[in-house]
Write a protein that holds these residues in place. Structure first.
Motif, PDB file in Angstrom:
ATOM      1  N   ARG A   1       6.909  -8.468  -8.795  1.00  0.00           N
ATOM      2  CA  ARG A   1       5.608  -7.924  -8.424  1.00  0.00           C
ATOM      3  C   ARG A   1       4.878  -8.875  -7.471  1.00  0.00           C
ATOM      4  O   ARG A   1       4.209  -8.440  -6.524  1.00  0.00           O
ATOM      5  CB  ARG A   1       4.775  -7.667  -9.677  1.00  0.00           C
TER       6      ARG A   1
ATOM      7  N   LEU B   1       2.681  -2.795 -14.095  1.00  0.00           N
ATOM      8  CA  LEU B   1       2.400  -1.831 -13.032  1.00  0.00           C
ATOM      9  C   LEU B   1       3.583  -1.727 -12.067  1.00  0.00           C
ATOM     10  O   LEU B   1       4.357  -2.669 -11.902  1.00  0.00           O
ATOM     11  CB  LEU B   1       1.142  -2.234 -12.270  1.00  0.00           C
TER      12      LEU B   1
ATOM     13  N   TYR C   1      -8.474  -0.849 -10.877  1.00  0.00           N
ATOM     14  CA  TYR C   1      -7.353   0.101 -10.923  1.00  0.00           C
ATOM     15  C   TYR C   1      -6.953   0.390 -12.360  1.00  0.00           C
ATOM     16  O   TYR C   1      -6.702   1.540 -12.723  1.00  0.00           O
ATOM     17  CB  TYR C   1      -6.155  -0.442 -10.143  1.00  0.00           C
ATOM     18  N   ARG C   2      -6.863  -0.640 -13.185  1.00  0.00           N
ATOM     19  CA  ARG C   2      -6.486  -0.421 -14.587  1.00  0.00           C
ATOM     20  C   ARG C   2      -7.489   0.489 -15.280  1.00  0.00           C
ATOM     21  O   ARG C   2      -7.113   1.368 -16.052  1.00  0.00           O
ATOM     22  CB  ARG C   2      -6.401  -1.758 -15.318  1.00  0.00           C
TER      23      ARG C   2
ATOM     24  N   ASP D   1       1.657   1.240  -7.705  1.00  0.00           N
ATOM     25  CA  ASP D   1       0.395   0.758  -8.269  1.00  0.00           C
ATOM     26  C   ASP D   1      -0.087  -0.479  -7.512  1.00  0.00           C
ATOM     27  O   ASP D   1      -1.276  -0.611  -7.205  1.00  0.00           O
ATOM     28  CB  ASP D   1       0.572   0.405  -9.750  1.00  0.00           C
ATOM     29  N   VAL D   2       0.839  -1.385  -7.215  1.00  0.00           N
ATOM     30  CA  VAL D   2       0.499  -2.605  -6.480  1.00  0.00           C
ATOM     31  C   VAL D   2      -0.053  -2.251  -5.098  1.00  0.00           C
ATOM     32  O   VAL D   2      -1.028  -2.853  -4.634  1.00  0.00           O
ATOM     33  CB  VAL D   2       1.735  -3.518  -6.353  1.00  0.00           C
TER      34      VAL D   2
ATOM     35  N   VAL E   1      -7.499  -5.226  -9.401  1.00  0.00           N
ATOM     36  CA  VAL E   1      -6.599  -4.994 -10.547  1.00  0.00           C
ATOM     37  C   VAL E   1      -7.395  -4.407 -11.712  1.00  0.00           C
ATOM     38  O   VAL E   1      -6.980  -3.423 -12.338  1.00  0.00           O
ATOM     39  CB  VAL E   1      -5.905  -6.302 -10.968  1.00  0.00           C
TER      40      VAL E   1
ATOM     41  N   ILE F   1      -3.593  -1.194  -5.466  1.00  0.00           N
ATOM     42  CA  ILE F   1      -4.444  -2.357  -5.735  1.00  0.00           C
ATOM     43  C   ILE F   1      -4.762  -3.091  -4.429  1.00  0.00           C
ATOM     44  O   ILE F   1      -5.908  -3.480  -4.179  1.00  0.00           O
ATOM     45  CB  ILE F   1      -3.742  -3.303  -6.741  1.00  0.00           C
TER      46      ILE F   1
ATOM     47  N   GLU G   1      -1.594 -10.653 -14.166  1.00  0.00           N
ATOM     48  CA  GLU G   1      -2.742  -9.811 -14.505  1.00  0.00           C
ATOM     49  C   GLU G   1      -2.425  -8.320 -14.330  1.00  0.00           C
ATOM     50  O   GLU G   1      -3.042  -7.468 -14.970  1.00  0.00           O
ATOM     51  CB  GLU G   1      -3.945 -10.198 -13.640  1.00  0.00           C
ATOM     52  N   SER G   2      -1.489  -8.021 -13.445  1.00  0.00           N
ATOM     53  CA  SER G   2      -1.117  -6.610 -13.201  1.00  0.00           C
ATOM     54  C   SER G   2       0.202  -6.263 -13.881  1.00  0.00           C
ATOM     55  O   SER G   2       0.933  -5.384 -13.435  1.00  0.00           O
ATOM     56  CB  SER G   2      -1.025  -6.357 -11.693  1.00  0.00           C
TER      57      SER G   2
END
Length: 368
Positions: free
Chosen positions: A263, A292, A342-343, A296-297, A339, A300, A288-289
């Motif tokens: 990631r 995902l 998004y979460r 998703d990245v 992040v 972000i 932290e992500s």
């Protein structure tokens, strides 16, 4: 008298034949125009043919190759590797998988016509399956394979094989493979292959069942030939793919959710063109992500860049001026806040059940 009568009869016969011929011609032309305007897909077919001819010229393919109207419809789904293809370095965190793909798929395609023995065992697999969770880069990987192998890429839309007229779907299915052979090496890519070639059921529609059967039959024909045609599918539900299809896809590759290290590499790839602060800890951002996917990245990163742009607008900076040195650098804080945002947005678990069931009203309690 008899001679004159005979001559008149012949003249009348010739005139009658001419009238019949003209009437037949008018009828045929009229019928063609009627079918043209009765066919709801006629405009789409004409557009597909124009697009196909443009793509064939753009891809530098042999324009002297004779293509049927069905092959032209399929040719509209050719993808330009130079324009839409993906380089390996654009796939962050997939080193082991890329190495496996290069060895099992790309190398056989490259050796196919150069090895002196021309061994059948050097042939590429006729079927490749990429499976894994959504958003982990299966489609990008398929395009990267096509570009690395120098193969034509048909991004097959299953909806293009369906037609209201009986027998047309079978002709379009046959055109997929005949077009692939004419411009080989070719990769026929089917995204969400489980929706098209899922397990067959007794209640399947007759036309759908016939189309699937013909697809598999034609596929088998290529499996026993020396044609460089690969059917590649992507799915996040491999258990739903027909067992007969899985048998035809001996090369299967899992594309998992990226690890923390992967990631971090994806963050670096996506943000490589952005002005970044020098102290960004991508490994920490990746932790932290955790959990995902690649898509998703990407979202972000988009949120982080948008956050930076919003602040610049609020400060009155003309971000359209183009002087990137005057732009504020993207910071670690931008990424961390994105992040979190998004979460919070992606987690639907906090939604009130009445909202999910379509029963949310203004009098209901607010969401947490």
């Amino acid at each position: 008298m008899d001679g004159a009568g005979s001559a008149l009869t012949r003249a009348e016969l010739i005139s009658l034949l001419i009238r019949v011929g003209v009437a037949a011609t008018v009828s045929v032309v009229s019928m063609r125009y009627m079918l043209k305007y009765l066919d709801p897909n006629h405009a789409a077919k004409e557009q597909a043919e124009k697009q196909a001819k443009r793509l064939i010229e753009e891809l530098g393919l042999d324009r002297s190759v004779n293509l049927s109207e069905y092959e032209l419809q399929i040719a509209a789904q050719l993808v330009s590797a130079a324009k839409d293809g993906v380089e390996w370095n654009e796939l962050g965190g997939c080193d082991e998988l890329i190495k496996e793909l290069q060895e099992r798929v790309i190398l056989p395609l490259q050796l196919r016509h150069t090895h002196s023995a021309r061994s059948q065992l050097l042939a590429p697999p006729k079927g490749v399956l990429l499976y894994g969770p959504p958003g982990c880069g299966k489609t990008l990987m398929a395009k990267a394979i096509s570009r690395a192998a120098g193969a034509r890429f048909i991004n097959l839309q299953v909806s293009s094989l369906t037609d209201k007229w009986y027998g047309e779907s079978q002709k379009l299915t046959a055109a997929v493979f005949s077009l692939a052979r004419k411009f080989q090496p070719t990769i026929i890519f089917i995204d969400e292959i489980d929706s098209f070639l899922r397990g067959r059921q007794s209640h399947d529609h007759e036309a759908t069942a016939m189309m699937k059967a013909q697809f598999m039959s034609l596929w088998d024909g290529f499996s026993n030939s020396d044609a460089d045609v690969i059917v590649m599918g992507a799915t996040n539900r491999p258990e739903d793919v027909d067992k007969a299809i899985l048998r035809r896809m001996p090369a299967r590759f899992a594309v998992p959710v990226p690890s923390n290290n992967s990631r971090a590499a994806i963050f670096r790839v996506i943000l490589k063109e952005e002005p970044l602060a020098a102290d960004i800890d991508f490994e920490m951002i990746s932790r932290e992500s955790s959990g995902l996917s690649g898509s998703d990245v990407k979202e972000i990163c988009r949120l982080a860049v948008l956050r930076r742009a919003r602040e610049l607008v609020e400060e009155g900076v003309d971000i359209d001026y183009g002087q990137r040195a005057e732009e504020r650098l993207l910071t670690e804080e931008d990424l961390l806040e994105s992040v979190k945002k998004y979460r919070k947005c992606a987690d639907v678990g906090h939604f009130d059940r009445r909202f999910l069931n379509g029963m949310f009203s203004a009098d209901s309690e607010p969401l947490d």
